[in-house]
Scaffold this motif. Structure first.
Motif, PDB file in Angstrom:
ATOM      1  N   PRO A 109       0.824  -1.219   0.000  1.00  0.00           N
ATOM      2  CA  PRO A 109       0.000   0.000   0.000  1.00  0.00           C
ATOM      3  C   PRO A 109       0.850   1.258   0.000  1.00  0.00           C
ATOM      4  CG  PRO A 109      -0.735  -1.545   1.689  1.00  0.00           C
ATOM      5  CD  PRO A 109       0.554  -2.076   1.131  1.00  0.00           C
ATOM      6  N   GLY A 110       0.576   2.143  -0.913  1.00  0.00           N
ATOM      7  CA  GLY A 110       1.278   3.426  -0.978  1.00  0.00           C
ATOM      8  C   GLY A 110       2.644   3.350  -1.616  1.00  0.00           C
ATOM      9  N   HIS A 111       3.082   2.172  -2.026  1.00  0.00           N
ATOM     10  CA  HIS A 111       4.399   1.985  -2.660  1.00  0.00           C
ATOM     11  C   HIS A 111       5.527   2.540  -1.797  1.00  0.00           C
ATOM     12  CE1 HIS A 111       2.383   0.774  -6.330  1.00  0.00           C
ATOM     13  NE2 HIS A 111       1.615   1.836  -6.211  1.00  0.00           N
ATOM     14  N   ALA A 112       5.372   2.487  -0.500  1.00  0.00           N
ATOM     15  CA  ALA A 112       6.385   3.033   0.400  1.00  0.00           C
ATOM     16  C   ALA A 112       7.311   1.930   0.878  1.00  0.00           C
ATOM     17  CB  ALA A 112       5.717   3.710   1.598  1.00  0.00           C
ATOM     18  N   HIS A 113       8.438   2.335   1.440  1.00  0.00           N
ATOM     19  CA  HIS A 113       9.397   1.373   1.975  1.00  0.00           C
ATOM     20  C   HIS A 113       8.743   0.534   3.065  1.00  0.00           C
ATOM     21  CE1 HIS A 113      12.858   3.043  -0.063  1.00  0.00           C
ATOM     22  NE2 HIS A 113      12.536   4.243   0.356  1.00  0.00           N
ATOM     23  N   GLY A 114       8.021   1.131   3.952  1.00  0.00           N
ATOM     24  CA  GLY A 114       7.440   0.435   5.094  1.00  0.00           C
ATOM     25  C   GLY A 114       5.971   0.181   4.902  1.00  0.00           C
ATOM     26  N   GLY A 115       5.538  -0.050   3.663  1.00  0.00           N
ATOM     27  CA  GLY A 115       4.129  -0.129   3.348  1.00  0.00           C
ATOM     28  C   GLY A 115       3.417  -1.373   3.805  1.00  0.00           C
ATOM     29  N   GLY A 116       4.085  -2.426   4.187  1.00  0.00           N
ATOM     30  CA  GLY A 116       3.409  -3.579   4.730  1.00  0.00           C
ATOM     31  C   GLY A 116       3.351  -4.787   3.822  1.00  0.00           C
ATOM     32  N   GLY A 117       3.976  -4.757   2.642  1.00  0.00           N
ATOM     33  CA  GLY A 117       3.994  -5.941   1.794  1.00  0.00           C
ATOM     34  C   GLY A 117       4.852  -7.008   2.433  1.00  0.00           C
ATOM     35  N   SER A 118       4.432  -8.263   2.337  1.00  0.00           N
ATOM     36  CA  SER A 118       5.210  -9.304   2.998  1.00  0.00           C
ATOM     37  C   SER A 118       5.741 -10.351   2.041  1.00  0.00           C
ATOM     38  CB  SER A 118       4.371  -9.977   4.082  1.00  0.00           C
ATOM     39  OG  SER A 118       3.249 -10.605   3.493  1.00  0.00           O
ATOM     40  N   GLY A 119       5.313 -10.340   0.813  1.00  0.00           N
ATOM     41  CA  GLY A 119       5.828 -11.299  -0.144  1.00  0.00           C
ATOM     42  C   GLY A 119       5.289 -12.690   0.087  1.00  0.00           C
ATOM     43  N   VAL A 120       5.870 -13.645  -0.610  1.00  0.00           N
ATOM     44  CA  VAL A 120       5.503 -15.051  -0.497  1.00  0.00           C
ATOM     45  C   VAL A 120       6.436 -15.684   0.527  1.00  0.00           C
ATOM     46  CG1 VAL A 120       5.273 -17.215  -1.768  1.00  0.00           C
ATOM     47  CG2 VAL A 120       4.794 -15.032  -2.913  1.00  0.00           C
ATOM     48  N   PRO A 121       5.907 -16.142   1.668  1.00  0.00           N
ATOM     49  CA  PRO A 121       6.794 -16.648   2.732  1.00  0.00           C
ATOM     50  C   PRO A 121       7.744 -17.762   2.279  1.00  0.00           C
ATOM     51  CG  PRO A 121       4.579 -16.356   3.576  1.00  0.00           C
ATOM     52  CD  PRO A 121       4.508 -16.122   2.091  1.00  0.00           C
ATOM     53  N   LEU A 122       7.270 -18.688   1.454  1.00  0.00           N
ATOM     54  CA  LEU A 122       8.134 -19.778   1.010  1.00  0.00           C
ATOM     55  C   LEU A 122       9.295 -19.252   0.169  1.00  0.00           C
ATOM     56  CD1 LEU A 122       8.723 -22.805   0.851  1.00  0.00           C
ATOM     57  CD2 LEU A 122       7.255 -22.894  -1.163  1.00  0.00           C
ATOM     58  N   LEU A 123       9.017 -18.358  -0.767  1.00  0.00           N
ATOM     59  CA  LEU A 123      10.071 -17.794  -1.611  1.00  0.00           C
ATOM     60  C   LEU A 123      11.031 -16.942  -0.782  1.00  0.00           C
ATOM     61  CD1 LEU A 123      11.348 -17.438  -4.354  1.00  0.00           C
ATOM     62  CD2 LEU A 123       9.665 -15.656  -4.848  1.00  0.00           C
ATOM     63  N   THR A 124      10.480 -16.135   0.116  1.00  0.00           N
ATOM     64  CA  THR A 124      11.336 -15.332   0.996  1.00  0.00           C
ATOM     65  C   THR A 124      12.236 -16.240   1.829  1.00  0.00           C
ATOM     66  OG1 THR A 124       9.621 -13.631   1.111  1.00  0.00           O
ATOM     67  CG2 THR A 124      11.349 -13.548   2.786  1.00  0.00           C
ATOM     68  N   GLY A 125      11.684 -17.323   2.366  1.00  0.00           N
ATOM     69  CA  GLY A 125      12.469 -18.259   3.162  1.00  0.00           C
ATOM     70  C   GLY A 125      13.562 -18.940   2.359  1.00  0.00           C
ATOM     71  N   MET A 126      13.242 -19.323   1.128  1.00  0.00           N
ATOM     72  CA  MET A 126      14.261 -19.960   0.278  1.00  0.00           C
ATOM     73  C   MET A 126      15.394 -18.990  -0.041  1.00  0.00           C
ATOM     74  SD  MET A 126      11.775 -22.281  -2.184  1.00  0.00           S
ATOM     75  CE  MET A 126      12.825 -22.068  -3.566  1.00  0.00           C
ATOM     76  N   LEU A 127      15.038 -17.749  -0.337  1.00  0.00           N
ATOM     77  CA  LEU A 127      16.072 -16.748  -0.605  1.00  0.00           C
ATOM     78  C   LEU A 127      16.909 -16.487   0.645  1.00  0.00           C
ATOM     79  CD1 LEU A 127      14.077 -14.291  -2.883  1.00  0.00           C
ATOM     80  CD2 LEU A 127      16.048 -15.691  -3.548  1.00  0.00           C
ATOM     81  N   LEU A 128      16.247 -16.431   1.809  1.00  0.00           N
ATOM     82  CA  LEU A 128      16.985 -16.244   3.065  1.00  0.00           C
ATOM     83  C   LEU A 128      17.962 -17.390   3.302  1.00  0.00           C
ATOM     84  CD1 LEU A 128      14.340 -14.829   5.532  1.00  0.00           C
ATOM     85  CD2 LEU A 128      16.581 -13.844   5.051  1.00  0.00           C
ATOM     86  N   LEU A 129      17.533 -18.622   3.078  1.00  0.00           N
ATOM     87  CA  LEU A 129      18.429 -19.767   3.255  1.00  0.00           C
ATOM     88  C   LEU A 129      19.612 -19.699   2.297  1.00  0.00           C
ATOM     89  CD1 LEU A 129      15.970 -22.746   3.804  1.00  0.00           C
ATOM     90  CD2 LEU A 129      17.609 -21.794   5.439  1.00  0.00           C
ATOM     91  N   TYR A 130      19.347 -19.353   1.043  1.00  0.00           N
ATOM     92  CA  TYR A 130      20.424 -19.251   0.063  1.00  0.00           C
ATOM     93  C   TYR A 130      21.446 -18.205   0.492  1.00  0.00           C
ATOM     94  CZ  TYR A 130      23.085 -18.161  -4.070  1.00  0.00           C
ATOM     95  OH  TYR A 130      24.138 -17.927  -4.929  1.00  0.00           O
ATOM     96  N   PHE A 131      20.968 -16.998   0.809  1.00  0.00           N
ATOM     97  CA  PHE A 131      21.913 -15.924   1.131  1.00  0.00           C
ATOM     98  C   PHE A 131      22.583 -16.135   2.481  1.00  0.00           C
ATOM     99  CE2 PHE A 131      19.722 -13.805  -2.357  1.00  0.00           C
ATOM    100  CZ  PHE A 131      20.826 -13.372  -3.068  1.00  0.00           C
TER     101      PHE A 131
END
Length: 188
Positions: A109-131
């Motif tokens: 919402p609002g295209h702001a840095h802290g706007g509240g988007g959370s993404g796809v938890p599985l994809l975020t988790g996979m990227l976190l594990l990789y990095f």
């Protein structure tokens, strides 16, 4: 990205300094390494811009899709360059992560840095594990190795290397960008 302003500014500084060092390395590095180093500079500066706290600057609505297109193009370049070496696959994953974060932020919402988007938890988790794995591996590469007897150094018959040609600084930059990516993904 989401999170406190002080850590956001530290992340901006870390990524901007890393991007600047990568640009300087492009001047001193070998011809074959310039493309890789340029990709690292783009990633560093792009991460710095994305990490600016929302309290300081809220990007216009077109910025997030523009970031997605820019990093998508960088990802295609990394995919093309992956034919020559495995490190480009890491650049492909990094560019993909930046596209993912840009799309999530564009949908918030609002295209702001802290706007509240959370993404796809599985994809975020996979990227976190990789990095996180990449950070651990890059960290072990920085552990000093005992000098080989008679290996010589500057002033002992071998020419002194310029600061841009030092592999440990390049590894430290890659490590810092990996840590920054983990921090950005954690706040997504």
């Amino acid at each position: 990205m989401h999170g406190p302003a002080s850590s956001g500014w530290l992340l901006v500084a870390l990524c901007a300094v890393t991007g600047a060092y990568c640009l300087l390395r492009m001047r001193t590095g070998a011809e074959g390494e310039r493309g890789t180093t340029g990709g690292e500079a783009l990633m560093g500066f792009g991460m710095a811009v994305m990490a600016v706290p929302a309290a300081a600057f809220t990007p216009p609505a077109w910025a997030w899709p523009a970031y997605a297109v820019m990093f998508g193009a960088a990802g295609l370049h990394a995919l093309w360059a992956a034919r020559a070496g495995a490190h480009h696959l890491h650049h492909l994953v990094g560019a993909g992560a930046m596209v993912y974060m840009s799309v999530v932020m564009a949908g918030s919402p609002g295209h702001a840095h802290g706007g509240g988007g959370s993404g796809v938890p599985l994809l975020t988790g996979m990227l976190l594990l990789y990095f996180a794995g990449y950070v651990l591996l890059a960290g072990t590469r920085l552990v000093p190795v005992a000098a080989v007897a008679g290996s010589g150094g500057a002033g002992r018959g071998t020419p002194a290397r310029r600061w841009g040609d030092r592999p440990e600084l390049a590894r430290a930059c890659r490590l810092s960008m990996g840590m920054a990516m983990v921090a950005m993904l954690l706040t997504l």
